[in-house]
Design an enzyme around this catalytic site. Structure first.
Site, PDB file in Angstrom:
ATOM      1  N   VAL A 295       0.787  -1.135  -0.010  1.00  0.00           N
ATOM      2  CA  VAL A 295      -0.242   0.120   0.047  1.00  0.00           C
ATOM      3  C   VAL A 295       0.995   1.183   0.080  1.00  0.00           C
ATOM      4  CG1 VAL A 295      -1.688   1.422   1.468  1.00  0.00           C
ATOM      5  CG2 VAL A 295      -1.965  -1.170   1.042  1.00  0.00           C
TER       6      VAL A 295
ATOM      7  N   LYS B  37       9.024  -5.347  -7.813  1.00  0.00           N
ATOM      8  CA  LYS B  37       8.627  -6.255  -6.752  1.00  0.00           C
ATOM      9  C   LYS B  37       9.610  -7.411  -6.931  1.00  0.00           C
ATOM     10  CE  LYS B  37       6.208  -8.328  -3.162  1.00  0.00           C
ATOM     11  NZ  LYS B  37       6.194  -8.163  -1.863  1.00  0.00           N
TER      12      LYS B  37
ATOM     13  N   GLU C 142       9.864  -2.816  -3.803  1.00  0.00           N
ATOM     14  CA  GLU C 142       9.141  -3.468  -2.414  1.00  0.00           C
ATOM     15  C   GLU C 142       9.886  -4.664  -2.120  1.00  0.00           C
ATOM     16  OE1 GLU C 142       4.900  -5.414  -0.943  1.00  0.00           O
ATOM     17  OE2 GLU C 142       5.035  -4.344  -2.825  1.00  0.00           O
TER      18      GLU C 142
ATOM     19  N   LEU D 106      -8.073   1.699   7.398  1.00  0.00           N
ATOM     20  CA  LEU D 106      -9.198   1.791   6.540  1.00  0.00           C
ATOM     21  C   LEU D 106      -9.544   0.599   5.933  1.00  0.00           C
ATOM     22  CD1 LEU D 106      -7.879   5.125   4.766  1.00  0.00           C
ATOM     23  CD2 LEU D 106      -9.700   5.041   6.264  1.00  0.00           C
TER      24      LEU D 106
END
Length: 225
Positions: free
Chosen positions: A18, A38, A116, A207
């Protein structure tokens, strides 16, 4: 701004994907060609197009210029397990040279690349090498995602210490509330703001359905240099 940042987390499920996507979207909005990388992904699904990982697809969709899936994610493993175990089960070895080649190509295409990680800072790639060894080899600045929950202070301080001991720059950190029942949230962040050796880039609140939201307003990219 550096042309490559490595995004690590205090643990698995700290919110690296995220935050990485939000970093990508923030840079794209400012007019920078920005790629998500990634390099290693576990927990993937076999599709008509081959093995695909949802986190890698999430980064691919945000990247500008458009990238092929294989450019974003060179190593894709089906079981949701540690990369070195997944590689052994697949009968292959993770070659750091392949990771470096992929990163180099994205640097040529982009103004900035956000890489990431997988799991936490010391996740192994083999019996003799950790992902952090490759990050050190590439001399990337690091962004730390702190999954805010009980125990995060210890995890954050130890991770920051390990990054610095590896001779790398902690460029910034992001607080991501992963447990809405976390007690003393503000006190925890105040401690991290005082003792982590890098600026807080932002806070992402808890959230539901967070992956579908535009979170760029939660980060202050001016602090990332």
């Amino acid at each position: 701004m550096s042309n490559a940042f490595f995004v690590t987390g205090t643990d698995t499920d700290a919110g690296k994907t995220v935050v990485t996507r939000t970093l990508i979207e923030s840079c794209v909005r400012s007019g920078q060609r920005t790629a998500g990388f990634k390099p290693i992904a576990s927990g993937s699904t076999l599709t008509a197009y081959g093995m695909r990982n949802s986190d890698a697809l999430f980064l691919q969709a945000a990247s500008q210029p458009e990238l092929q899936y294989e450019e974003v994610n060179p190593y894709t493993f089906e079981p949701p397990i540690a990369p070195h175990i997944a590689a052994k089960q697949a009968g292959i070895s993770i070659d750091p040279a392949r990771l470096s080649e992929g990163l180099s190509k994205l640097k040529q295409k982009s103004d900035v690349v956000f890489v990431e990680g997988a799991g936490g800072w010391r996740v192994p790639l083999s019996d003799t090498m950790k992902l952090s060894d490759w990050v050190k080899q590439e001399e990337m600045a690091v962004i730390l995602v702190v999954g805010v929950k009980l125990g995060c202070l210890n995890h954050a301080m130890l991770t920051a210490e390990a990054i610095q001991n590896d001779g790398l720059t902690l460029a910034g950190w992001v607080a991501n509330l992963v447990d809405p029942d976390t007690h003393c949230y503000e006190d925890n962040l105040k401690y991290l703001e005082s003792y982590l050796p890098a600026p807080k880039l932002g806070e992402i609140p808890y959230l539901p359905g967070i992956a579908k939201r535009d979170l760029t307003a939660y980060l202050n990219m001016d602090l990332l240099v």
